[in-house]
Design an enzyme around this catalytic site. Structure first.
Site, PDB file in Angstrom:
ATOM      1  CD  GLU A 137      -0.333  14.688   2.495  1.00  0.00           C
ATOM      2  OE1 GLU A 137       0.560  15.157   3.212  1.00  0.00           O
ATOM      3  OE2 GLU A 137      -0.756  13.532   2.632  1.00  0.00           O
ATOM      4  CB  CYS A 152      -0.590   9.531  -6.602  1.00  0.00           C
ATOM      5  SG  CYS A 152      -1.774   8.801  -5.475  1.00  0.00           S
ATOM      6  CB  CYS A 159     -11.719   8.866   3.060  1.00  0.00           C
ATOM      7  SG  CYS A 159     -12.429   7.542   2.052  1.00  0.00           S
ATOM      8  CB  CYS A 163      -9.825   1.057   4.597  1.00  0.00           C
ATOM      9  SG  CYS A 163     -11.036   1.209   3.261  1.00  0.00           S
ATOM     10  CB  CYS A 166      -6.458   3.635   4.681  1.00  0.00           C
ATOM     11  SG  CYS A 166      -6.361   5.165   3.750  1.00  0.00           S
ATOM     12  CB  CYS A 390      -0.090   2.964  -1.058  1.00  0.00           C
ATOM     13  SG  CYS A 390       0.025   2.833  -2.796  1.00  0.00           S
TER      14      CYS A 390
HETATM   15  N1  SAH Z   1     -10.205   5.218  -1.948  1.00  0.00           N
HETATM   16  C1  SAH Z   1      -9.635   4.573  -3.061  1.00  0.00           C
HETATM   17  C2  SAH Z   1      -8.386   5.257  -3.593  1.00  0.00           C
HETATM   18  C3  SAH Z   1      -7.407   5.779  -2.576  1.00  0.00           C
HETATM   19  S1  SAH Z   1      -6.573   4.578  -1.596  1.00  0.00           S
HETATM   20  C4  SAH Z   1      -9.336   3.115  -2.747  1.00  0.00           C
HETATM   21  O1  SAH Z   1      -9.450   2.734  -1.582  1.00  0.00           O
HETATM   22  O2  SAH Z   1      -9.054   2.369  -3.667  1.00  0.00           O
HETATM   23  C5  SAH Z   1      -5.333   3.999  -2.743  1.00  0.00           C
HETATM   24  C6  SAH Z   1      -4.753   2.640  -2.431  1.00  0.00           C
HETATM   25  O3  SAH Z   1      -3.869   2.680  -1.301  1.00  0.00           O
HETATM   26  C7  SAH Z   1      -5.793   1.601  -2.115  1.00  0.00           C
HETATM   27  O4  SAH Z   1      -5.559   0.391  -2.780  1.00  0.00           O
HETATM   28  C8  SAH Z   1      -5.608   1.451  -0.655  1.00  0.00           C
HETATM   29  O5  SAH Z   1      -6.144   0.266  -0.217  1.00  0.00           O
HETATM   30  C9  SAH Z   1      -4.107   1.537  -0.509  1.00  0.00           C
HETATM   31  N2  SAH Z   1      -3.664   1.742   0.866  1.00  0.00           N
HETATM   32  C10 SAH Z   1      -4.337   2.375   1.845  1.00  0.00           C
HETATM   33  N3  SAH Z   1      -3.631   2.354   3.007  1.00  0.00           N
HETATM   34  C11 SAH Z   1      -2.488   1.687   2.747  1.00  0.00           C
HETATM   35  C12 SAH Z   1      -1.323   1.382   3.535  1.00  0.00           C
HETATM   36  N4  SAH Z   1      -1.226   1.756   4.787  1.00  0.00           N
HETATM   37  N5  SAH Z   1      -0.313   0.694   2.947  1.00  0.00           N
HETATM   38  C13 SAH Z   1      -0.406   0.341   1.638  1.00  0.00           C
HETATM   39  N6  SAH Z   1      -1.466   0.620   0.844  1.00  0.00           N
HETATM   40  C14 SAH Z   1      -2.500   1.295   1.386  1.00  0.00           C
HETATM   41 FE1  SF4 Z   2     -10.778   5.829   1.909  1.00  0.00          FE
HETATM   42 FE2  SF4 Z   2      -8.333   4.962   2.509  1.00  0.00          FE
HETATM   43 FE3  SF4 Z   2     -10.345   3.207   2.311  1.00  0.00          FE
HETATM   44 FE4  SF4 Z   2      -9.362   4.380   0.082  1.00  0.00          FE
HETATM   45  S1  SF4 Z   2      -8.278   2.985   1.452  1.00  0.00           S
HETATM   46  S2  SF4 Z   2     -11.549   4.114   0.663  1.00  0.00           S
HETATM   47  S3  SF4 Z   2      -8.862   6.433   0.914  1.00  0.00           S
HETATM   48  S4  SF4 Z   2     -10.162   4.876   3.838  1.00  0.00           S
END
Ligand code: SAH
Ligand code: SF4
Length: 407
Positions: A137, A152, A159, A163, A166, A390
């Site tokens: 996406e 974006c 991934c 996390c 996410c 995000c």
């Molecule tokens: N993997 C990289 C880039 C993609 S994630 C990273 O983790 O930085 C992009 C951003 O979205 C990151 O700051 C991540 O922590 C945030 N993010 C992930 N899940 C989210 C959620 N459910 N609500 C708000 N931000 C989120």
């Molecule tokens: Fe991967 Fe989501 Fe963690 Fe970014 S926030 S490193 S996309 S699992």
């Protein structure tokens, strides 16, 4: 007034050398692992070669191979990346016989937009399908006040990191995206807004910045990301300046230095917690690269200055990481780093376990950070109605599969 506090305490040069040596070893391991998740080659089923995503040198080699002069590279580059054409017949500065010769051997690809959804707030989400059927996406987030906006971009399908907050993290890594697919997301988004030819220099454009914050961890796909960003920054094509590109990482320390040295783009770091025990849990990569190491890499980041600050992303999870004590510890940790802190209220997704912090708590947290001299905007979620905000990205096919087979 500059929002930046006093200068950083840098480690002694011998300890820096030791860190660098360790990082070099780790970097080799990370790059070798990335190769196991390589994208498909640029050759179509009919044998034609995709020209998108090649460096200038690679493009020249291909042209020389078919008996053409190297100066053709500049011409083709202009048509592909400045004019945005995908059809050799439209290359009016190239004679018809050569147009035909090129079309027999090459293509100028775009990922196919499997779905395009536009949110009530004008955010637009594309689900792109690549040649092997894999999908990722891309989201365009227009500025609310001006005629510009951020694209974006995704770096991987899925991934490897998981996390806990996410959505993408619940989808295992399928593969890395190739340079053509990374540049292709930007070019296809531009097609959608008919924004060709590329405006020159600093002339405003709708798709004015890139954030590498979509699906995946960009520093685990460094080679393809670097190649794609060099193409996008090339002044004779798309010509987006390094100041308009931001890469977000969850903290892959050994590649942060390389990204700064080689690309000089802006860095955003997903910090999200100020204690290692909590960060170990919510950003599991912390077990490998703990907070102190991530912050040391930020202090070394070559492109950081008062004019170009590092962005710390901090997701606000109710009752988990949003106390006033957390805010005070945050400003203590980042003291001396030219930085701003983006506070991101948690965006829920189907099955997620957290709730966003209350508005009052977000405001209290933001005040403490701001009073310490760091800009601390609370990011308004965009495109939530189409799951484009995000952390909500996960390919629709994966979503469908997950709902057919609930765990
Ligand atoms: N993997 C990289 C880039 C993609 S994630 C990273 O983790 O930085 C992009 C951003 O979205 C990151 O700051 C991540 O922590 C945030 N993010 C992930 N899940 C989210 C959620 N459910 N609500 C708000 N931000 C989120
Ligand atoms: Fe991967 Fe989501 Fe963690 Fe970014 S926030 S490193 S996309 S699992």
């Amino acid at each position: 007034m500059s929002p930046v506090v006093s200068s950083s305490s840098s480690p002694s040069s011998s300890s820096t050398d030791a860190i660098m040596a360790l990082n070099a070893e780790e970097r080799t391991r990370i790059l070798a692992k990335a190769a196991l998740f390589s994208p498909p080659t640029g050759v179509m089923a009919d044998g034609r070669r995709d020209l998108v995503g090649l460096s200038r040198e690679e493009l020249t080699d291909l042209l020389v191979e078919i008996g053409e002069k190297p100066f053709r590279t500049k011409q083709l580059w202009h048509w592909i990346y400045h004019q945005g054409v995908t059809d050799f017949e439209r290359m009016s500065s190239i004679a018809r016989p050569l147009q035909q010769k090129l079309a027999e051997r090459f293509v100028i690809s775009r990922p196919e937009a499997a779905t395009v959804q536009t949110s009530s707030d004008e955010t637009r989400k594309f689900l792109f399908r690549f040649r092997d059927g894999q999908e990722a996406e891309t989201v365009y987030i227009p500025d609310r006040r001006e005629d510009r906006g951020a694209v974006c971009i995704s770096s991987q399908v899925g991934c490897t990191l998981s996390c806990t907050f996410c959505h993408t993290g619940t989808q295992k890594l399928v593969r890395n995206l190739g340079a053509a697919e990374i540049v292709g997301q930007f070019m296809a988004a531009r097609d959608s807004y008919a924004e060709w030819p590329s405006p020159k220099g600093e002339i405003p454009r709708l798709l004015s910045t890139i954030v590498l914050m979509g699906m995946g961890e960009p520093l685990y796909n460094y080679e393809n990301i670097a190649k794609a960003m060099k193409i996008i920054m090339d002044g004779e094509g798309i010509g987006l300046s390094r100041r308009r590109i931001t890469l977000s990482t969850s903290g892959v320390v050994p590649l942060m230095d390389r990204c700064g040295d080689e690309l000089g783009i802006n860095l955003a770091v997903s910090l999200h917690a100020v204690r290692n025990d909590l960060r170990d849990e919510i950003v599991p990569l912390n077990r490998k690269y703990p907070i102190e190491e991530v912050l040391a890499a930020c202090r070394r980041y070559p492109a950081a200055s008062n004019a170009r600050r590092i962005t710390f992303e901090y997701i606000m999870l109710r009752g988990v990481n949003d106390s006033e004590a957390d805010a005070r510890e945050l400003v203590r940790l980042i003291a001396g780093i030219p930085a701003k802190v983006n506070l991101i209220p948690f965006n829920p997704w189907p099955g997620s376990a957290y709730r966003p912090s209350t508005r009052e708590q977000q405001a209290r947290f933001a005040d403490i950070v701001m009073n310490a001299g760091f800009a601390s905007p609370i990011r308004a979620p965009r495109g939530r109605d189409i799951l484009a905000a995000c952390g909500q990205l996960k390919t629709a096919s994966e979503r469908a599969r997950a709902s057919e087979n609930p765990a």
